[in-house]
Design a protein around this motif. Structure first.
Motif, mmCIF file in Angstrom:
data_model
loop_
_atom_site.group_PDB
_atom_site.id
_atom_site.type_symbol
_atom_site.label_atom_id
_atom_site.label_comp_id
_atom_site.label_asym_id
_atom_site.label_seq_id
_atom_site.Cartn_x
_atom_site.Cartn_y
_atom_site.Cartn_z
ATOM 1 N N ILE A 243 32.598 33.826 3.930
ATOM 2 C CA ILE A 243 31.769 33.651 5.123
ATOM 3 C C ILE A 243 31.459 32.170 5.323
ATOM 4 O O ILE A 243 31.468 31.656 6.453
ATOM 5 N N THR A 244 31.206 31.473 4.223
ATOM 6 C CA THR A 244 30.918 30.034 4.296
ATOM 7 C C THR A 244 32.103 29.271 4.892
ATOM 8 O O THR A 244 31.925 28.332 5.675
ATOM 9 N N GLN A 245 33.311 29.681 4.525
ATOM 10 C CA GLN A 245 34.502 29.044 5.095
ATOM 11 C C GLN A 245 34.563 29.236 6.619
ATOM 12 O O GLN A 245 34.900 28.303 7.356
ATOM 13 N N GLU A 246 34.234 30.455 7.074
ATOM 14 C CA GLU A 246 34.246 30.734 8.512
ATOM 15 C C GLU A 246 33.173 29.914 9.230
ATOM 16 O O GLU A 246 33.393 29.417 10.343
ATOM 17 N N ILE A 247 31.996 29.777 8.607
ATOM 18 C CA ILE A 247 30.942 28.940 9.187
ATOM 19 C C ILE A 247 31.444 27.504 9.347
ATOM 20 O O ILE A 247 31.237 26.868 10.384
ATOM 21 N N GLY A 248 32.131 27.011 8.309
ATOM 22 C CA GLY A 248 32.673 25.652 8.358
ATOM 23 C C GLY A 248 33.680 25.467 9.479
ATOM 24 O O GLY A 248 33.696 24.411 10.141
ATOM 25 N N ARG A 249 34.517 26.477 9.719
ATOM 26 C CA ARG A 249 35.523 26.377 10.790
ATOM 27 C C ARG A 249 34.842 26.219 12.151
ATOM 28 O O ARG A 249 35.278 25.400 12.975
ATOM 29 N N GLU A 250 33.821 27.023 12.397
ATOM 30 C CA GLU A 250 33.144 26.949 13.699
ATOM 31 C C GLU A 250 32.430 25.613 13.880
ATOM 32 O O GLU A 250 32.462 25.027 14.972
ATOM 33 N N ILE A 251 31.800 25.112 12.825
ATOM 34 C CA ILE A 251 31.128 23.819 12.906
ATOM 35 C C ILE A 251 32.140 22.709 13.189
ATOM 36 O O ILE A 251 31.904 21.824 14.023
ATOM 37 N N ASN A 252 33.287 22.767 12.519
ATOM 38 C CA ASN A 252 34.330 21.753 12.741
ATOM 39 C C ASN A 252 34.855 21.796 14.171
ATOM 40 O O ASN A 252 35.101 20.748 14.790
ATOM 41 N N THR A 253 35.027 23.009 14.716
ATOM 42 C CA THR A 253 35.529 23.138 16.086
ATOM 43 C C THR A 253 34.514 22.604 17.089
ATOM 44 O O THR A 253 34.887 21.920 18.062
ATOM 45 N N ILE A 254 33.236 22.906 16.858
ATOM 46 C CA ILE A 254 32.195 22.362 17.741
ATOM 47 C C ILE A 254 32.227 20.834 17.700
ATOM 48 O O ILE A 254 32.126 20.160 18.734
ATOM 49 N N GLY A 255 32.405 20.269 16.517
ATOM 50 C CA GLY A 255 32.473 18.823 16.377
ATOM 51 C C GLY A 255 33.655 18.225 17.104
ATOM 52 O O GLY A 255 33.544 17.165 17.739
ATOM 53 N N SER A 256 34.815 18.900 17.032
ATOM 54 C CA SER A 256 36.019 18.362 17.681
ATOM 55 C C SER A 256 35.938 18.470 19.201
ATOM 56 O O SER A 256 36.553 17.675 19.923
ATOM 57 N N LYS A 257 35.177 19.447 19.697
ATOM 58 C CA LYS A 257 35.051 19.630 21.148
ATOM 59 C C LYS A 257 33.855 18.884 21.740
ATOM 60 O O LYS A 257 33.739 18.777 22.962
ATOM 61 N N ALA A 258 32.958 18.421 20.877
ATOM 62 C CA ALA A 258 31.666 17.899 21.348
ATOM 63 C C ALA A 258 31.817 16.814 22.410
ATOM 64 O O ALA A 258 31.259 16.909 23.499
ATOM 65 N N ASN A 259 32.552 15.763 22.080
ATOM 66 C CA ASN A 259 32.755 14.648 23.014
ATOM 67 C C ASN A 259 31.420 14.113 23.535
ATOM 68 O O ASN A 259 31.291 13.701 24.694
ATOM 69 N N TYR A 260 30.423 14.157 22.632
ATOM 70 C CA TYR A 260 29.073 13.746 23.017
ATOM 71 C C TYR A 260 28.341 13.336 21.742
ATOM 72 O O TYR A 260 28.115 14.155 20.852
ATOM 73 N N ALA A 261 27.989 12.054 21.661
ATOM 74 C CA ALA A 261 27.467 11.497 20.407
ATOM 75 C C ALA A 261 26.242 12.229 19.854
ATOM 76 O O ALA A 261 26.201 12.552 18.653
ATOM 77 N N PRO A 262 25.213 12.543 20.660
ATOM 78 C CA PRO A 262 24.042 13.234 20.097
ATOM 79 C C PRO A 262 24.393 14.590 19.476
ATOM 80 O O PRO A 262 23.847 14.962 18.438
ATOM 81 N N LEU A 263 25.328 15.311 20.117
ATOM 82 C CA LEU A 263 25.724 16.604 19.564
ATOM 83 C C LEU A 263 26.539 16.425 18.287
ATOM 84 O O LEU A 263 26.399 17.197 17.336
ATOM 85 N N GLN A 264 27.376 15.406 18.256
ATOM 86 C CA GLN A 264 28.158 15.145 17.055
ATOM 87 C C GLN A 264 27.261 14.785 15.865
ATOM 88 O O GLN A 264 27.578 15.094 14.723
ATOM 89 N N GLN A 265 26.132 14.146 16.159
ATOM 90 C CA GLN A 265 25.174 13.857 15.091
ATOM 91 C C GLN A 265 24.593 15.154 14.503
ATOM 92 O O GLN A 265 24.391 15.256 13.297
ATOM 93 N N LEU A 266 24.333 16.123 15.365
ATOM 94 C CA LEU A 266 23.869 17.426 14.880
ATOM 95 C C LEU A 266 24.935 18.106 14.026
ATOM 96 O O LEU A 266 24.631 18.731 13.007
ATOM 97 N N VAL A 267 26.181 17.961 14.446
ATOM 98 C CA VAL A 267 27.292 18.544 13.690
ATOM 99 C C VAL A 267 27.373 17.929 12.294
ATOM 100 O O VAL A 267 27.606 18.634 11.306
#
Length: 285
Positions: A243-267
């Motif tokens: 489950i932890t691996q799946e959580i990591g995948r979603e966080i990584n995808t959000i980071g790659s799509k963020a294209n927004y510095a404040p959100l990337q900081q949250l990531v």
């Protein structure tokens, strides 16, 4: 309730002529890795003892020690008189020494002592099995106590991840507006005459490309599933690891799509929390 793979159990019992000590230590491991130190007289029982330990501890790097100390007049070792006399005779031909000095040298040579193999005392073996069960209860109690601390740590960190995800969700509308404004400015800067409908279609395409709605939903589901599994009756570190691996995948995808510095900081903060979870997950049974 989860259990740690780290633990220690020890139990000692005193018989009329012997002291029996059993020690069990465990550390984390991907599978069961059992190292046993058993007196030669009980080698025939090693497989049975290993099965008992494996059924109780399931997984981990296990060090098991069975120690039997003679505390009475009983002994299984005797002086091999014939061998010792031969050693003394040969030594007398080599060095000029008194009998006591020759004896001190002779008993240090191989086969000076002989050990008679004894049959296993069934009453004593029954006691050993009882001592083993007590030691296993101690180490499992230790593992459960360690597991309680890990469980609290996991719950706190997953709670932090859920809070960060809420911040991501509240920031997402602002992020989309910023991306739209950036694209419109880029088009205005090149001073090109563009079809407004075509531009709107392209804008929607890019906004969909950066859309993280599905990732947010899946991440939230994974976090809920992690807590459900964490609070289940059985300890299942491997499942929690998946489950932890799946959580990591979603966080990584959000980071790659963020294209927004404040959100990337949250990531980045989410990744940091998840990394700490992964480190501790190695200890979970």
């Amino acid at each position: 309730m989860i259990q740690s793979m780290t633990g220690f159990g020890k139990h000692v019992i005193q018989l009329p002529t012997k002291k029996i000590t059993i020690e069990i230590k465990s550390l984390n491991s991907k599978s069961l890795d059992l190292n046993a130190r058993i007196p030669a007289a009980y080698r025939d029982k090693e497989l049975e003892l290993r099965k008992t330990i494996a059924s109780s501890l399931v997984r981990g790097k296990i060090d098991f020690g069975l120690y039997i100390e003679i505390t009475g007049d009983e002994t299984s070792s005797k002086v091999n008189e014939g061998v010792v006399r031969q050693y003394m005779k040969q030594l007398n031909n080599i060095v000029d020494a008194d009998q006591l000095a020759l004896l001190e040298m002779a008993v240090r040579f191989p086969d000076a002592l002989k050990t008679d193999r004894e049959d296993i005392d069934e009453a004593e073996y029954k006691t050993i099995k009882e001592v083993l069960q007590t030691a296993l209860k101690e180490i499992n109690t230790f593992r459960s106590e360690e597991g309680s601390m890990l469980e609290k740590d996991f719950a706190d960190r997953v709670g932090t991840l859920q809070n960060l995800l809420e911040q991501v969700e509240s920031m997402d509308l602002e992020r989309q507006a910023t991306i739209r404004e950036r694209l419109e400015k880029a088009v205005a800067d090149i001073k090109a005459n563009l079809d407004s409908n075509r531009f709107e279609q392209e804008l929607i395409y890019y906004l969909e490309k950066y859309d993280i709605t599905e990732e947010k939903v899946r991440l939230n589901n994974h976090l809920d599933y992690f807590m459900t599994t964490l609070n289940s009756k059985d300890s299942n570190g491997k499942k929690l690891g998946f489950i932890t691996q799946e959580i990591g995948r979603e966080i990584n995808t959000i980071g790659s799509k963020a294209n927004y510095a404040p959100l990337q900081q949250l990531v980045v903060q989410m990744k940091d929390e998840l990394e700490k979870v992964k480190e501790q997950m190695l200890n979970v049974l």
